[in-house]
Design an enzyme around this catalytic site. Structure first.
Site, short mmCIF file in Angstrom:
data_model
loop_
_atom_site.label_atom_id
_atom_site.label_comp_id
_atom_site.label_asym_id
_atom_site.label_seq_id
_atom_site.Cartn_x
_atom_site.Cartn_y
_atom_site.Cartn_z
N ASP A 200 0.53 9.23 -4.43
CA ASP A 200 -0.09 7.91 -4.39
C ASP A 200 -1.50 7.99 -3.80
OD1 ASP A 200 0.09 4.92 -4.44
OD2 ASP A 200 -0.18 5.21 -2.28
N GLU A 242 -1.98 10.11 -8.89
CA GLU A 242 -2.48 8.75 -9.14
C GLU A 242 -3.93 8.73 -8.67
OE1 GLU A 242 -2.66 4.14 -8.16
OE2 GLU A 242 -2.37 5.64 -6.61
C1 BGC Z 1 -0.16 1.87 -5.53
C2 BGC Z 1 -0.31 0.46 -5.09
C3 BGC Z 1 -0.51 0.44 -3.58
C4 BGC Z 1 -1.65 1.38 -3.17
C5 BGC Z 1 -1.68 1.63 -1.71
C6 BGC Z 1 -1.52 2.41 -5.18
O1 BGC Z 1 -2.08 3.27 -5.86
O2 BGC Z 1 0.13 2.01 -6.89
O3 BGC Z 1 0.78 -0.34 -5.46
O4 BGC Z 1 -0.81 -0.86 -3.18
O5 BGC Z 1 -1.54 2.61 -3.79
O6 BGC Z 1 -0.60 2.43 -1.34
#
Ligand code: BGC
Length: 548
Positions: A200, A242
């Site tokens: 993430d 991500e």
């Molecule tokens: C997640 C979000 C989240 C953020 C902070 C993102 O990339 O997909 O849902 O709010 O990371 O953790």
């Protein structure tokens, strides 16, 4: 090399919204386990689970208070393990979240840090400052909610840095103990048998004064360490980045095949909507031309929608305004730099456009990621705060709480969708199961057909072809001797697709007549001349397998 993820179809599921076995108003692992038959019948091969860890839920669980446990709403660690075994028994892989940039402010690491002496090793697990003006090059991501990346902590009597909500302090990756602790968390879940980890918010790990604090070389160095660490201990596991970055920086997350196995195709996603809006293939062909072949063993994760807003962070200001005007005329649908809508309402409930985008999702290079509920064209709820409107309970049937939970409807953590156009009484799995022509059954048929050609779609090369009309996207996927020609009409009027068949017949002129079979309808056609011509109805697509 066990690169299962290259031929996978991933289903993104919010455990809290899928099925509630204990009737407390929250989905849980026992509920998810009970719905594995459904997921298998849908034809997906891997499940990506949104965060299910103990958390004060200020950011839907992306604010983790304990990395090694399960939030009581979702069940217990034993429930998770039972789910994992049941999923594996059905050959379904499981991908979980590794939220490594930040923790919750309720995490014991932060509680210890704020009480520790300034400059002590415990304090330094996070980033502190006496003034709120450092790292000024770092943009504020949740710009509708936060004005600065610094917030005051009255206990520590210092400001701390956070890329997201002020309840999510960023970890200090310059601290060796932090890196060590995150490797331990990684081991914990991989030892339990998790097949993949979504990293993430991975671009933001390291910060340096005078930079944007995104995608820094130090962050990539850590990712190489993480990859080597995982590879040395576990076989066949996958890391998914991500990284919502520009094309060049997104590509960097594959490294030389020594960082992440997968990365979300953020460069492509908004351009699918731009192409549909402009009724023109160019935004798609332009971005695809910029994407080079990936290092061996790497793969894109392709997606249309997810649990967040449809991010428009990486398009130009003019394109963002254009996309907002077209796809989110209602200001309530806009959040931060994006659009908080599910696929179906975003596309005005237009079945043809929903199918068209799904055809592209399932045929363009990459592993497709489907968002739960989009296979039945679920609606959303713009009256819920933040991004919760796209996270409502799965609609299983027309009974109480859409068959999601037997609880008192008032105790549902998030309400079911009851707007007239997407009401759960009409939009649900049970009803669509019975209708051969439903979107659910269309998706099942498409996934089943795609599975028979998984290597072609998962590993095949891409060749963009002139489509004869600006509204027609034409491309060939090739793998070994197999070929599939995709023709997609992005326009709202009928268009004549016209494709030079020498690209299809290999070697040119050989083995004619060539037969083509549409994967969607099963119809066959025979190539009769040097050019393939087909009239495509508005938003129609053909996925033509070339008979070998
Ligand atoms: C997640 C979000 C989240 C953020 C902070 C993102 O990339 O997909 O849902 O709010 O990371 O953790």
């Amino acid at each position: 090399m066990d690169d299962w993820y290259r031929t996978a179809v991933i289903y993104e599921v919010r455990v809290r919204s899928f099925a509630d076995a204990d009737s407390d108003g929250n989905g849980d692992f026992a509920g998810l386990t009970s719905r594995l038959d459904y997921l298998q019948s849908l034809g997906v091969t891997a499940l990506w689970l949104l965060p299910f860890y103990p958390s004060p839920l200020r950011d839907d669980g992306y604010d983790i208070a304990d990395y090694r446990s399960v939030h009581p709403d979702c069940g217990t660690l034993d429930d998770f393990q039972r789910f994992l075994e049941a999923a594996h028994a059905r050959d379904l892989r499981v991908i979980t979240e590794l939220v490594l940039n930040h923790t919750s402010d309720q995490h014991p690491w932060f509680q210890r840090a704020r009480h520790a002496q300034r400059g002590s090793p415990e304090r330094d697990w996070y980033l502190w400052s006496d003034a709120a003006d450092g790292l000024a090059g770092a943009r504020v991501i949740f710009r509708d909610f936060e004005r600065s990346n610094w917030s005051w902590d009255p206990v520590a009597e210092q400001f701390f840095f956070h890329r997201f909500y002020s309840s999510q302090p960023d970890l200090n990756y310059d601290h060796p103990a932090v890196r060590e602790a995150i490797l331990d968390v990684t081991d914990f879940w991989l030892q339990l048998g998790v097949d993949g980890l979504r990293l993430d918010a991975v671009p933001y790990l390291f910060k340096r004064e005078g930079t944007t604090c995104e995608s820094l070389p130090e962050t990539h160095r850590f990712l190489r360490e993480l990859r080597a660490h995982v590879d040395s201990r576990f076989a066949g596991r996958m890391l998914l980045a991500e990284a919502n970055q520009c094309t060049e920086q997104t590509l960097a997350y594959f490294g030389a095949g020594d960082e992440c196995h997968m990365a979300f195709n953020f460069p492509l996603m908004p351009r699918l909507y731009l192409a549909l809006e402009r009724e023109c293939a160019e935004p798609i062909t332009e971005v695809l031309a910029q994407l080079p072949d990936l290092p061996p063993g790497c793969q894109w994760a392709t997606f249309l929608r997810n649990h967040d807003e449809l991010s428009l962070e990486m398009v130009s200001d003019a394109e963002r305004q254009e996309l907002w005007r077209h796809w989110a005329p209602d200001p309530r649908a806009r959040i931060n730099l994006g659009i908080r809508r599910r696929l179906a309402p975003l596309l005005g409930g237009d079945r043809r456009r929903i199918e068209l985008l799904n055809v592209l999702l399932l045929t363009l290079p990459g592993t497709p990621v489907l968002y739960y509920g989009d296979e039945i064209a679920m609606g959303d709820n713009l009256y819920l705060p933040d991004r919760h409107g796209v996270r409502t309970p799965m609609q299983w049937s027309g009974t109480r709480n859409a068959g999601f939970s037997a609880c008192d409807p008032q105790s549902l953590a998030l309400p079911v969708v009851v707007s007239p156009d997407y009401h759960y009484m009409g939009t649900n799995v049970e009803a669509q199961d019975r209708q051969p022509g439903s979107l659910l059954n269309w998706t099942r048929r498409f996934l089943a057909a795609r599975k028979r050609h998984a290597a072609l779609f998962g590993r095949g090369a891409l060749r963009i072809l002139p489509g004869g009309d600006p509204g027609v996207l034409a491309f060939l996927r090739l793998h070994d001797s197999r070929r599939v020609l995709v023709l997609a009409n992005l326009a709202a009027s009928s268009r004549l697709a016209s494709v030079d068949t020498s690209a299809i017949v290999q070697p040119p002129g050989a083995a004619s007549p060539v037969r083509l079979r549409d994967l969607l309808s099963g119809h066959e056609l025979t190539l009769a001349g040097p050019t393939l011509q087909a009239i495509l109805e508005p938003h129609a697509a053909l996925v033509l397998l070339v008979a070998s």
